[in-house]
Scaffold this active site. Structure first.
Site, mmCIF file in Angstrom:
data_model
loop_
_atom_site.group_PDB
_atom_site.id
_atom_site.type_symbol
_atom_site.label_atom_id
_atom_site.label_comp_id
_atom_site.label_asym_id
_atom_site.label_seq_id
_atom_site.Cartn_x
_atom_site.Cartn_y
_atom_site.Cartn_z
ATOM 1 N N ILE A 635 0.716 -1.139 0.061
ATOM 2 C CA ILE A 635 0.096 -0.012 0.163
ATOM 3 C C ILE A 635 0.997 1.254 -0.032
ATOM 4 O O ILE A 635 1.541 1.433 0.852
ATOM 5 C CB ILE A 635 -0.954 0.075 1.220
ATOM 6 C CG1 ILE A 635 -1.859 -1.220 1.201
ATOM 7 C CG2 ILE A 635 -1.725 1.312 1.235
ATOM 8 C CD1 ILE A 635 -2.715 -1.301 0.145
ATOM 9 N N ASN A 637 -0.027 4.533 -0.206
ATOM 10 C CA ASN A 637 -0.595 5.756 0.522
ATOM 11 C C ASN A 637 -1.789 5.075 1.324
ATOM 12 O O ASN A 637 -2.722 5.083 0.776
ATOM 13 C CB ASN A 637 -1.073 6.823 -0.482
ATOM 14 C CG ASN A 637 -1.388 7.985 0.420
ATOM 15 O OD1 ASN A 637 -2.139 7.914 1.287
ATOM 16 N ND2 ASN A 637 -1.064 9.253 -0.087
ATOM 17 N N LYS A 707 -0.261 -4.133 -5.882
ATOM 18 C CA LYS A 707 -1.241 -4.604 -6.583
ATOM 19 C C LYS A 707 -2.499 -3.450 -7.016
ATOM 20 O O LYS A 707 -2.000 -2.564 -7.431
ATOM 21 C CB LYS A 707 -2.170 -5.723 -5.721
ATOM 22 C CG LYS A 707 -1.578 -6.859 -5.468
ATOM 23 C CD LYS A 707 -2.058 -7.797 -4.814
ATOM 24 C CE LYS A 707 -1.563 -9.495 -4.817
ATOM 25 N NZ LYS A 707 -2.125 -10.328 -3.731
ATOM 26 N N GLY A 708 -3.830 -3.436 -6.634
ATOM 27 C CA GLY A 708 -4.704 -2.369 -7.044
ATOM 28 C C GLY A 708 -5.722 -2.278 -6.130
ATOM 29 O O GLY A 708 -6.146 -3.320 -5.441
ATOM 30 N N GLU A 711 -11.053 -0.930 -7.779
ATOM 31 C CA GLU A 711 -12.222 -1.757 -8.304
ATOM 32 C C GLU A 711 -12.551 -2.783 -6.942
ATOM 33 O O GLU A 711 -13.740 -3.145 -7.094
ATOM 34 C CB GLU A 711 -12.104 -2.167 -9.661
ATOM 35 C CG GLU A 711 -12.017 -1.263 -10.541
ATOM 36 C CD GLU A 711 -11.521 -1.635 -11.963
ATOM 37 O OE1 GLU A 711 -12.449 -1.519 -12.908
ATOM 38 O OE2 GLU A 711 -10.242 -1.527 -12.135
HETATM 39 MO MO1 MOS Z 1 -11.930 1.039 -15.249
HETATM 40 S S1 MOS Z 1 -13.690 0.141 -15.766
HETATM 41 O O1 MOS Z 1 -10.659 -0.104 -15.412
HETATM 42 O O2 MOS Z 1 -11.604 2.624 -15.808
#
Ligand code: MOS
Length: 744
Positions: A635, A637, A707-708, A711
């Site tokens: 992470i 931030n 990672k991310g 979403e």
């Molecule tokens: Mo997105 S739906 O990966 O901008």
């Protein structure tokens, strides 16, 4: 601190990464200093307004162009007969993220709200009135806008880039061992992105050079696309997008309306501004598709899942191929000996759908988590116990181990914080006053794609630096997070980093999408910084006048604007190294991408627990508590990651309870294409919420272990709320958003 050697393998970051910095763009935004695309008012500006179809299927037979052009201030009306042609066929998809370009090619109407003319005028008011005066007449046909009356879709296609069908394992064998079969049907409604900022563009030509201001999530790709359809070189397009008022997937794609404004600007030799109205964004600029999903889970007598089958039918337009990849959500979450997933499309008289925050995964995980809850109850197991029983350390769809997966910790931490252990197994057991209270949970999972990014990092004589990449900050915090990574790549304080981004003349940062922007652009920035530091270390370690002489690059570490020997405490400031070498600057370049074929399955994970209160007489549902724990690698931030996760969870509330685009089935028109009728969650809908991140090291996902989070928060939340509604009421939701009347 940055290792000076190339960042092969897992690297350490320095003092900026991990800091909960506030947003560097925050002051600009709250003081109005941030300029958005429609804030640009170049000299000689013309205003464009689209006229849109009020039928959903048929042809335009007449437009009163003379009346519109006679209106004071109206300069020109473009219709299919006089619109400048594109340099490429509209069917030419130069990239998987480029949709069929709709730019007034013919008089057909394929969905309600489709642009049918573009009116240019000296003022917005004149253009608006000109569009009204066109008074279109139509040859109208009966539209089809629902799954039930839509045409089956036979074109070979993919589910947003992945194969439409998947099969792994021997499903017959798996089912033969099963003792229990659970089937569930879940429908999800069409949703619209509804970014606060509309799709807007200001276009101006300077000879053959085109300058565009338009909010955009993928500057390099968009520049290339604009150029291809205009028949000019990409280098002749400057696309500026310093700020986006939300994107959510709808601004990663280019749409015909934007091209029309550019064509008009070239044709008329004046700058043109077009900003779609809220209602005009319902149709031509993408949406999350309607889905109908069937799930079948086969269980053995120990409560283990033997097989998962997930079939999705989804709506798409009559003129493009996008299929929402909902069934993909069942590939990699739970252990199963066998998997079968399919996607089938049906064509309706609607605008082409597209990716919207957690595309595929959001509706897919909503249905999967409902099915998991049904199965847990059928197996006589607590929903969390059932998920733990079906925990997997390998991705059943690929057989690969996960690059990292701290999901057990997510379950444990979120369950503990929520108080899940006290949950009664049966529904309708808890009340708060006269309201029914229920608890539900869901697993969150989202893949970790990487795109391609490039960056520059230039160290200056005074020890400061400028870093450059065309990153898109759509509100997620790229300005801040990417600058933190860049600072660590350079081994200097973030206050000494000038971060240049948001226009297409900079090195391409790739797509701000798929929750992969921090990983991709961050890797490029870190590598660029490390490249500059490596050159600096070369100078110092080869210079007898430097205290670093002879240490070798692997023997020094960069931090706080100094190179430090690893073997003793001597160090030297960047300024001194540059000064002695007689250099004003050192420029580093870096790239970010995933190399080679992946050997691990890469996902972010999480667990979301929801409490709802349901009015037993009115069916009104309120989410009263929402607690999530998420593992998403390193992470960068914590403040902004939490904000992204909470934002995703709020989207989950909207998905579960509020958001749906409603069509009038007779006319095919939307009945709620505004923010009064299309209900996005407001503060009163966002309850006590918490999102915590769980520590996770990932040595495979990318060198920085990122990672991310953008979403992930949507994915577990929808199912958790749906399951809590069942636990409160005993009624299984089969459609999102859940309507009060379905509960009474
Ligand atoms: Mo997105 S739906 O990966 O901008």
């Amino acid at each position: 601190m940055a290792d000076v050697m190339n960042i092969q393998g897992h690297v350490r970051l320095g003092s900026s990464a991990g800091q909960p910095l506030t947003r560097r763009d925050g002051i600009l935004k709250v003081t109005g200093g941030a300029t958005y695309a429609a804030d640009n008012r170049p000299e000689g500006l013309l205003h464009a307004v689209t006229a849109t179809a009020s039928i959903a299927r048929g042809r335009v037979t007449h437009l009163d162009v003379a009346a519109a052009e006679a209106h004071p201030g109206v300069v020109k009306v473009y219709i299919p007969a006089n619109v400048p042609a594109l340099a490429l066929s509209p069917d030419n998809k130069i990239h998987p993220f480029v949709w069929r370009m709709e730019a007034l090619q013919d008089d057909s109407v394929r969905y309600a709200g489709q642009p049918i003319a573009l009116v240019l005028a000296e003022t917005l008011e004149a253009a608006t009135e000109g569009a009204r005066l066109l008074a279109p007449q139509y040859d109208a046909r009966t539209p089809h806008v629902t799954l039930d009356d839509a045409e089956p879709f036979n074109t070979e296609t993919t589910a947003f880039g992945r194969p439409a069908d998947h099969a792994s394992g021997d499903i017959d064998l798996a089912r033969a061992q099963a003792v229990r079969q659970v089937t569930t049907e879940v429908e999800t409604a069409a949703q619209f992105h509804n970014a606060l900022e509309p799709h807007a563009i200001t276009a101006q030509w300077d000879g053959d050079r085109l300058v565009i201001d338009s909010p955009n999530q993928a500057l390099g790709l968009s520049r290339q696309t604009f150029a291809a359809f205009l028949g000019i070189a990409p280098e002749d397009v400057l696309l500026r997008s310093p700020f986006l008022g939300g994107g959510f997937g709808s601004k990663a794609i280019l749409y015909g309306a934007q091209l029309l404004a550019i064509l008009a600007a070239r044709d008329l030799g004046r700058p043109v501004k077009l900003a779609l109205r809220r209602d005009q964004m319902y149709g031509p600029v993408g949406h999350r598709a309607t889905t109908r999903q069937s799930l079948r889970l086969d269980l053995d007598d120990g409560g283990n899942i033997a097989a998962i089958q997930h079939d999705t039918v989804t709506l798409t337009s009559t003129f493009d191929h996008f299929l929402e990849g909902a069934s993909n959500a069942s590939h990699s979450v739970y252990a199963a000996q066998a998997l079968r997933t399919t996607h089938r499309g049906r064509r309706a008289d609607i605008g082409t759908p597209g990716p919207m925050r957690a595309p595929g995964e959001a509706p897919g995980s909503a249905a999967l988590e409902i099915a998991m809850d049904v199965a847990a109850y059928a197996a006589g197991l607590d929903p969390l116990e059932f998920r733990l029983r079906n925990y997997t350390d390998t991705d059943p769809s690929s057989g690969m181990a996960f690059s990292s997966k701290a999901l057990r910790e997510c379950y444990a931490q979120a369950a503990e914080a929520f108080g899940w252990a006290d949950r009664p197994r049966e529904p309708r057991m808890m009340r708060q006053g006269r309201l029914l209270k229920g608890w539900g949970m869901g697993t969150a999972q989202f893949p970790c794609p990487m795109f391609q990014a490039a960056a520059h990092a230039t160290l200056r004589a005074d020890g400061s630096a400028v870093v450059e990449t065309s990153a898109a900050d759509m509100g997620q915090g790229a300005w801040t997070v990417l600058a933190q990574i860049a600072a660590d790549g350079l081994g200097i304080d973030i206050d000494k980093v000038e971060f240049r981004s948001g226009h297409s003349d900079l090195p391409d940062a790739g797509v701000a999408g798929g929750s992969g922007h921090t990983a991709t652009a961050g890797t490029a920035l870190f590598n660029a910084g490390a490249d500059a530091v490596r050159q600096l270390a070369d100078l110092a370690t080869n210079d007898p006048a430097s205290p670093l002489f002879g240490a070798g690059n692997s023997g020094v570490t960069a931090r706080n604007g100094r190179l430090h020997r690893n073997d003793d405490d001597r160090s030297e400031a960047y300024e001194d190294i540059l000064a002695r070498a007689g250099l004003d600057l050192i420029k580093g370049v870096g790239a970010g991408a995933r190399e080679g074929e992946p050997t691990r399955a890469m996902f972010s994970h999480g667990a979301v627990f929801a409490e709802v209160l349901v009015d037993p007489d009115l069916g009104q549902i309120r989410v009263s508590r929402l607690i999530g724990a998420f593992a998403a690698g390193r992470i960068i931030n914590p403040r902004l990651a939490r904000s992204q996760l909470l934002g995703g969870m709020v989207w989950g509330i909207g998905f579960a309870l509020h958001e749906e685009a409603l069509h009038d089935a007779r006319t095919g028109r939307f009945t709620n294409n505004d923010l009064a009728g299309y209900h996005i969650p407001v503060n009163a809908d966002a309850p006590m919420m918490e999102a915590v991140t769980v520590h996770e090291d990932d040595a495979f996902v990318n060198a920085l272990g990122i990672k991310g989070v953008g979403e992930l928060g949507v994915t577990g939340t929808v199912g958790a709320i749906g399951n809590a509604v069942w636990h409160a009421t005993g009624v299984r939701p089969h459609r999102f958003p859940i309507h009060p009347e379905s509960l009474i």
